[in-house]
Motif scaffolding. Sequence first.
Motif, PDB file in Angstrom:
ATOM      1  N   LEU A  47       0.802  -1.221   0.000  1.00  8.66           N
ATOM      2  CA  LEU A  47       0.000   0.000   0.000  1.00  8.66           C
ATOM      3  C   LEU A  47       0.835   1.271   0.000  1.00  8.66           C
ATOM      4  O   LEU A  47       0.463   2.251  -0.648  1.00  8.66           O
ATOM      5  CB  LEU A  47      -0.958  -0.019   1.196  1.00  8.66           C
ATOM      6  CG  LEU A  47      -1.987  -1.157   1.194  1.00  8.66           C
ATOM      7  CD1 LEU A  47      -2.983  -0.967   2.321  1.00  8.66           C
ATOM      8  CD2 LEU A  47      -2.707  -1.259  -0.141  1.00  8.66           C
ATOM      9  N   GLU A  48       1.961   1.289   0.707  1.00  7.40           N
ATOM     10  CA  GLU A  48       2.755   2.523   0.769  1.00  7.40           C
ATOM     11  C   GLU A  48       3.306   2.900  -0.608  1.00  7.40           C
ATOM     12  O   GLU A  48       3.280   4.072  -1.001  1.00  7.40           O
ATOM     13  CB  GLU A  48       3.895   2.378   1.772  1.00  7.40           C
ATOM     14  CG  GLU A  48       4.708   3.661   1.920  1.00  7.40           C
ATOM     15  CD  GLU A  48       5.804   3.546   2.963  1.00  7.40           C
ATOM     16  OE1 GLU A  48       6.464   4.568   3.228  1.00  7.40           O
ATOM     17  OE2 GLU A  48       6.002   2.442   3.515  1.00  7.40           O
ATOM     18  N   THR A  49       3.778   1.912  -1.350  1.00  9.64           N
ATOM     19  CA  THR A  49       4.376   2.198  -2.652  1.00  9.64           C
ATOM     20  C   THR A  49       3.365   2.129  -3.798  1.00  9.64           C
ATOM     21  O   THR A  49       3.628   2.648  -4.890  1.00  9.64           O
ATOM     22  CB  THR A  49       5.510   1.203  -2.956  1.00  9.64           C
ATOM     23  OG1 THR A  49       4.949  -0.122  -3.060  1.00  9.64           O
ATOM     24  CG2 THR A  49       6.547   1.222  -1.850  1.00  9.64           C
ATOM     25  N   GLY A  50       2.238   1.465  -3.566  1.00 11.08           N
ATOM     26  CA  GLY A  50       1.267   1.266  -4.640  1.00 11.08           C
ATOM     27  C   GLY A  50       1.635   0.148  -5.597  1.00 11.08           C
ATOM     28  O   GLY A  50       0.949  -0.065  -6.604  1.00 11.08           O
ATOM     29  N   ARG A  51       2.708  -0.589  -5.300  1.00  8.31           N
ATOM     30  CA  ARG A  51       3.139  -1.675  -6.181  1.00  8.31           C
ATOM     31  C   ARG A  51       2.194  -2.866  -6.061  1.00  8.31           C
ATOM     32  O   ARG A  51       1.910  -3.342  -4.976  1.00  8.31           O
ATOM     33  CB  ARG A  51       4.554  -2.108  -5.821  1.00  8.31           C
ATOM     34  CG  ARG A  51       5.132  -3.189  -6.757  1.00  8.31           C
ATOM     35  CD  ARG A  51       6.530  -3.618  -6.323  1.00  8.31           C
ATOM     36  NE  ARG A  51       6.496  -4.396  -5.090  1.00  8.31           N
ATOM     37  CZ  ARG A  51       6.930  -3.950  -3.921  1.00  8.31           C
ATOM     38  NH1 ARG A  51       7.442  -2.722  -3.808  1.00  8.31           N
ATOM     39  NH2 ARG A  51       6.869  -4.707  -2.835  1.00  8.31           N
ATOM     40  N   ILE A  52       1.722  -3.338  -7.208  1.00  6.30           N
ATOM     41  CA  ILE A  52       0.795  -4.468  -7.242  1.00  6.30           C
ATOM     42  C   ILE A  52       1.400  -5.584  -8.083  1.00  6.30           C
ATOM     43  O   ILE A  52       1.854  -5.360  -9.208  1.00  6.30           O
ATOM     44  CB  ILE A  52      -0.572  -4.053  -7.800  1.00  6.30           C
ATOM     45  CG1 ILE A  52      -1.239  -3.033  -6.864  1.00  6.30           C
ATOM     46  CG2 ILE A  52      -1.486  -5.279  -7.980  1.00  6.30           C
ATOM     47  CD1 ILE A  52      -2.531  -2.468  -7.380  1.00  6.30           C
ATOM     48  N   THR A  53       1.420  -6.775  -7.514  1.00  2.59           N
ATOM     49  CA  THR A  53       1.907  -7.963  -8.211  1.00  2.59           C
ATOM     50  C   THR A  53       0.760  -8.954  -8.322  1.00  2.59           C
ATOM     51  O   THR A  53       0.016  -9.161  -7.358  1.00  2.59           O
ATOM     52  CB  THR A  53       3.074  -8.611  -7.439  1.00  2.59           C
ATOM     53  OG1 THR A  53       4.095  -7.635  -7.219  1.00  2.59           O
ATOM     54  CG2 THR A  53       3.648  -9.798  -8.202  1.00  2.59           C
ATOM     55  N   ILE A  54       0.618  -9.576  -9.497  1.00  5.48           N
ATOM     56  CA  ILE A  54      -0.426 -10.568  -9.712  1.00  5.48           C
ATOM     57  C   ILE A  54       0.243 -11.929  -9.883  1.00  5.48           C
ATOM     58  O   ILE A  54       1.091 -12.109 -10.757  1.00  5.48           O
ATOM     59  CB  ILE A  54      -1.280 -10.235 -10.949  1.00  5.48           C
ATOM     60  CG1 ILE A  54      -1.910  -8.847 -10.787  1.00  5.48           C
ATOM     61  CG2 ILE A  54      -2.369 -11.292 -11.144  1.00  5.48           C
ATOM     62  CD1 ILE A  54      -2.678  -8.379 -12.014  1.00  5.48           C
ATOM     63  N   HIS A  55      -0.122 -12.883  -9.025  1.00  5.38           N
ATOM     64  CA  HIS A  55       0.448 -14.223  -9.053  1.00  5.38           C
ATOM     65  C   HIS A  55      -0.561 -15.185  -9.676  1.00  5.38           C
ATOM     66  O   HIS A  55      -1.713 -15.266  -9.220  1.00  5.38           O
ATOM     67  CB  HIS A  55       0.775 -14.699  -7.632  1.00  5.38           C
ATOM     68  CG  HIS A  55       1.650 -13.759  -6.854  1.00  5.38           C
ATOM     69  ND1 HIS A  55       3.023 -13.799  -6.915  1.00  5.38           N
ATOM     70  CD2 HIS A  55       1.332 -12.756  -5.990  1.00  5.38           C
ATOM     71  CE1 HIS A  55       3.529 -12.866  -6.120  1.00  5.38           C
ATOM     72  NE2 HIS A  55       2.520 -12.216  -5.547  1.00  5.38           N
ATOM     73  N   ASP A  56      -0.145 -15.912 -10.691  1.00  3.61           N
ATOM     74  CA  ASP A  56      -0.984 -16.971 -11.255  1.00  3.61           C
ATOM     75  C   ASP A  56      -0.960 -18.182 -10.327  1.00  3.61           C
ATOM     76  O   ASP A  56       0.076 -18.526  -9.756  1.00  3.61           O
ATOM     77  CB  ASP A  56      -0.488 -17.368 -12.642  1.00  3.61           C
ATOM     78  CG  ASP A  56      -0.704 -16.268 -13.668  1.00  3.61           C
ATOM     79  OD1 ASP A  56      -1.701 -15.537 -13.553  1.00  3.61           O
ATOM     80  OD2 ASP A  56       0.142 -16.132 -14.578  1.00  3.61           O
ATOM     81  N   LEU A  57      -2.115 -18.830 -10.189  1.00  3.93           N
ATOM     82  CA  LEU A  57      -2.245 -19.988  -9.312  1.00  3.93           C
ATOM     83  C   LEU A  57      -2.650 -21.216 -10.121  1.00  3.93           C
ATOM     84  O   LEU A  57      -3.343 -21.092 -11.129  1.00  3.93           O
ATOM     85  CB  LEU A  57      -3.303 -19.728  -8.237  1.00  3.93           C
ATOM     86  CG  LEU A  57      -3.042 -18.570  -7.271  1.00  3.93           C
ATOM     87  CD1 LEU A  57      -4.265 -18.333  -6.403  1.00  3.93           C
ATOM     88  CD2 LEU A  57      -1.814 -18.848  -6.411  1.00  3.93           C
TER      89      LEU A  57
END
Length: 297
Positions: A47-57
């Motif tokens: 949340l602080e940096t706004g970095r979002i990572t999407i992990h495939d499952l």
Amino acid sequence: MTAPETVPVSVLCMERCHLGEGPSYDAGSDTAWWFDILERRLFEAHLETGRITIHDLPVMASALARIDAGRQMLAAEDGLYLREIASGKLSRVAELVGKDGPIRSNDARVHHSGTFWVSTMGRAAAAGAGAIHAFRDGKLSLLFSGLTIPNAICFSPDGATGYFADTRENALYRVVLDPATGLPVEAPAILHKREAAGGLDGAVTDAQGLIWCAIWGGGCVDVYSPRGERLRSIAMPARQPSCPVFVGPRFDRLLVTSAHENMNADARAADPDHGRTFLAEVGAIGRAEPSLRWGGS
């Protein structure tokens, strides 16, 4: 019923979820997690940096519980999986099986004793095929069966009361718990029956014990007292909000997932923020999500 109130809402993640669900927040790393169940994706947002990572499952998963800084427990279509955060490695530790055909996991929340409540439902939402289970000390036990779409799992701050809903019945239930174990000591009783449009979906309690419940199809999050009184209704930018969780260092923002499941092209066009994930300034304070008991932790 009065119209929902408007509060400041921003889009945390522009990526649309087919079925966004299961948000949780790890205060130690200031990281929010949520799922796109049908597309088999896990979202990680710092949340602080706004970095979002999407992990495939490799499986459909719907919720997770923090174990410690390096491990999580995922609720998935066929069981519970231990996940190593650094590598993403999954190891199944418990099996979820339905009696009446294929199932998947749905809603979940950790009681402050460390017991993990997990709900399951039929893949096609078959009537009565849903259930709620408890995972404690490595063992999975059945708590409630005969539900259809079990949702809104959350707990009072003192751990003496549990809540859950059956979205199909639009009923919110209250059940007395042993605070030391998070397990029921009485049968559930209906706390609130929603008569208006929209279905009771995912929920979380705040520091005062109020119940914040996403209203699927209603475009809002409603707030209920422990006595079942509807106290507030807060407008969301999407018609199908699915689940809230309090986030941030002071737990003073509400993260809300949403979905575009079963929406045709016209419905999606009329709902331009469908499937996105939001942060709302709701003027309330939540609390930290407990960690799951695992291996003596």
